[in-house]
Scaffold this active site. Sequence first.
Site, mmCIF file in Angstrom:
data_model
loop_
_atom_site.group_PDB
_atom_site.id
_atom_site.type_symbol
_atom_site.label_atom_id
_atom_site.label_comp_id
_atom_site.label_asym_id
_atom_site.label_seq_id
_atom_site.Cartn_x
_atom_site.Cartn_y
_atom_site.Cartn_z
ATOM 1 N N CYS A 2 -21.853 4.084 -22.628
ATOM 2 C CA CYS A 2 -22.701 5.093 -23.264
ATOM 3 C C CYS A 2 -24.170 4.729 -23.048
ATOM 4 C CB CYS A 2 -22.405 5.136 -24.760
ATOM 5 S SG CYS A 2 -20.673 5.309 -25.121
ATOM 6 N N ARG A 27 -24.791 5.911 -15.935
ATOM 7 C CA ARG A 27 -23.780 5.135 -16.670
ATOM 8 C C ARG A 27 -22.505 5.935 -16.841
ATOM 9 N NH1 ARG A 27 -26.887 1.173 -19.841
ATOM 10 N NH2 ARG A 27 -25.284 1.098 -21.443
ATOM 11 N N TRP A 74 -19.581 7.813 -23.239
ATOM 12 C CA TRP A 74 -18.497 7.521 -22.286
ATOM 13 C C TRP A 74 -17.298 7.217 -23.184
ATOM 14 C CZ3 TRP A 74 -16.982 7.435 -17.315
ATOM 15 C CH2 TRP A 74 -15.972 6.578 -16.923
ATOM 16 N N ASN A 100 -23.273 2.352 -29.123
ATOM 17 C CA ASN A 100 -22.564 1.891 -27.920
ATOM 18 C C ASN A 100 -21.678 0.746 -28.351
ATOM 19 O OD1 ASN A 100 -23.892 3.563 -26.275
ATOM 20 N ND2 ASN A 100 -25.177 2.029 -25.287
ATOM 21 N N GLY A 101 -20.487 0.633 -27.733
ATOM 22 C CA GLY A 101 -19.638 -0.528 -28.013
ATOM 23 C C GLY A 101 -18.404 -0.100 -28.793
ATOM 24 N N GLU A 482 -6.837 -0.897 2.773
ATOM 25 C CA GLU A 482 -7.992 -0.647 1.904
ATOM 26 C C GLU A 482 -9.278 -1.126 2.559
ATOM 27 O OE1 GLU A 482 -8.665 1.171 -0.416
ATOM 28 O OE2 GLU A 482 -10.535 0.374 -1.213
ATOM 29 N N LYS A 486 -12.538 1.310 3.317
ATOM 30 C CA LYS A 486 -13.911 0.995 2.864
ATOM 31 C C LYS A 486 -14.887 1.104 4.029
ATOM 32 C CE LYS A 486 -13.914 1.420 -0.667
ATOM 33 N NZ LYS A 486 -12.633 1.950 -0.924
ATOM 34 N N GLU A 489 -15.301 4.821 5.441
ATOM 35 C CA GLU A 489 -15.936 5.871 4.626
ATOM 36 C C GLU A 489 -17.418 5.623 4.382
ATOM 37 O OE1 GLU A 489 -14.503 6.409 0.639
ATOM 38 O OE2 GLU A 489 -13.924 4.327 0.465
ATOM 39 N N HIS A 505 4.775 -2.541 18.693
ATOM 40 C CA HIS A 505 5.531 -1.289 18.893
ATOM 41 C C HIS A 505 4.632 -0.157 19.348
ATOM 42 C CE1 HIS A 505 9.038 -3.259 17.250
ATOM 43 N NE2 HIS A 505 8.290 -3.705 16.263
ATOM 44 N N LYS A 604 -16.987 12.104 -4.953
ATOM 45 C CA LYS A 604 -16.437 11.028 -5.780
ATOM 46 C C LYS A 604 -15.055 11.417 -6.311
ATOM 47 C CE LYS A 604 -16.055 7.151 -7.810
ATOM 48 N NZ LYS A 604 -15.618 6.031 -6.925
HETATM 49 C C1 AGP Z 1 -12.012 5.486 -2.301
HETATM 50 O O1 AGP Z 1 -13.019 4.626 -1.761
HETATM 51 C C2 AGP Z 1 -12.181 6.892 -1.897
HETATM 52 N N1 AGP Z 1 -13.429 7.366 -2.386
HETATM 53 C C3 AGP Z 1 -10.998 7.779 -2.177
HETATM 54 O O2 AGP Z 1 -9.968 7.351 -1.315
HETATM 55 C C4 AGP Z 1 -10.423 7.772 -3.610
HETATM 56 O O3 AGP Z 1 -9.798 6.537 -3.854
HETATM 57 C C5 AGP Z 1 -9.345 8.885 -3.702
HETATM 58 O O4 AGP Z 1 -9.985 10.129 -3.475
HETATM 59 C C6 AGP Z 1 -8.634 8.906 -5.056
HETATM 60 O O5 AGP Z 1 -9.568 9.155 -6.060
HETATM 61 P P1 AGP Z 1 -9.099 8.932 -7.592
HETATM 62 O O6 AGP Z 1 -8.760 7.467 -7.715
HETATM 63 O O7 AGP Z 1 -10.277 9.329 -8.426
HETATM 64 O O8 AGP Z 1 -7.892 9.773 -7.835
#
Ligand code: AGP
Length: 609
Positions: A2, A27, A74, A100-101, A482, A486, A489, A505, A604
């Site tokens: 928050c 935040r 939050w 907050n908290g 993963e 990273k 993207e 293969h 996001k």
């Molecule tokens: C992760 O770095 C990406 N931005 C993306 O793969 C993300 O993990 C995916 O869209 C799932 O999002 P979520 O965890 O909010 O469901």
Amino acid sequence: MCGIAGYVGDEQARGIIIDGLKRLEYRGYDSAGIAVAGGGGLQIRKAVGRIDNLEKLIAEEPVKGSTGIGHTRWATHGEPTWANAHPHTDQEGGIAVVHNGIIENYAEIRAWLKEEHGVEFRSETDTEVIAQLIGLMYKGDLLEAVFEAVSKLRGAYAIGAVCAGEPDRIVAVRNDAPLIVGLGENCNFLASDIPAMLKYCRSIYFIENSETVLITKDDVTIFNAKREEVKRDIYHVTMDADAAEKGGHDHFMIKEIYEQPQGIMKTIERRMDGGGRIKLDGIKLGKGELGAIDRVYIVACGTAYHAGLVGKYAIERFAGIPVEVDIASEFRYRSPFVNKKTLFICISQSGETLDTLMALREAKKRGARVLSIVNVVGSSVARESDDVFYTWAGPEIAVASTKAFTTQMMCLYLLALYMAGETGALDSGRFQSLMDELKQVPEKISEILAREDEIEKIAKRIYKKENIFFIGRGLDASVAFEGALKLKEISYIHAFAIAAGELKHGTIALIDMDTLVIALASQDALNEKIISNIKEVKARGAEVISLVKDGNAKIAGESDDTIYIPACMDEVAPIMAIVPLQLLAYHIAKLRGCDIDKPKNLAKSVTVE
Ligand code: AGP
């Protein structure tokens, strides 16, 4: 987390407070509100959603006064609703509080106020308990009432309070949640973080734990726990507002990478009791419930899906229960074998990913029990699940998911161990050694972060590459996927991940002179296998950077360069191994001049199918 902003001065408080709250938007929050004390008594305005909604409300229903406090919430206790938004007031409406908290003993105080004093609560929050308690203690002196009320609280909190009868002051308290006071010309400010007041002042007091502060437009008086006045040095802020939002980091992504030790501690601390047992936030997954399950599905997207791959391993290896992992966008078109004997685990940082939400609905339609691992409290996935196991990573702003990933894995390890405890699949010695290993993760990640310079050196050497392969076996394959995501993207390099045993293969046809291969080799049990894969690609001219545990000279000897992580059990290596790859992706993207926090084409939260 928050945000808190407050003002006492000669100007109208509302605009200054709203401006401060906007500087705290990073935040993360789901509602906002302000309380202003002035000619018109105590005026409260609250709105769910963005701060713009609050601004619109204030434009329609103005508030007047030159003393006020504001808050962005939050959600922790209670859904993101108008009733739960701050500020909260006492029942007479003469005291308003932002907070907050977490108040650990709020339930017992709430019961006491209700039963002994007939207080009727209007929200589910712990914050309203503070407002009601101060209101009960108020005998004409806000400072005294706050002293009395706070003496009954247990937990971590930063509190701001204003009072209709004393419109020239704010009283604030700090205990484990940050709080600062800004010193202006004929005005003073209160905030949970520097950015909220940088536009108006750069001389600040940091309030310390157990301190209470009385703020008027001309004076700031700080009191210790014994209510004695204390002197405090003035701190002069030099950083710019933008840097301040990122805690001094250049980007949210690196800030969140560094927040992983504390994030994982938050994930663990609520779930491991002193007796070495695991608590699942009241989620019923005991022997009886597990006996009624014949299949576990883990379904998610992107990074969350990669966490699911690790979760499969953990649940199968620890609890001896078979697990299927699926990509959410594929799951519901597969006519999956889901029924009332299925435990459907969905993982989502945002809790708003439509692919995941649609898969959840499909599973529910088929009778499955849905347990979700989510970061955003009160999100759609959380609300539509039967059980929610929050990651408590705190808001994740950067598009590239980092601390959400490591806290998701921690949640899955805890879940798997809990299930193992219930099924008796692990002997007590192994159970305890795994618990001990998990407790050491935050410290080991801090050790990895301390090695950032070594990662940056490697990034400087390879950032111009256009193709990079990630390979690994077993759990290392999940980390490879993963790590590649990273890098893809945020640097836009073509990063390709593959289970190392699969190379021969077909894909190995792509390996030739100066192909760069990053070989994950954290799994002691698979060392010989990954060494043969390293030899395979080197024989075709590839450059190999391996990621190994401290002391693994054998694999380092086979590689052109090596990234080290602290020694740990194979089973929990993924939580550590991903951190150097997050740092590598970050530094490569930075060297390539990419928009790290907002990469092209990405959002996001992907709320479309
Ligand atoms: C992760 O770095 C990406 N931005 C993306 O793969 C993300 O993990 C995916 O869209 C799932 O999002 P979520 O965890 O909010 O469901």
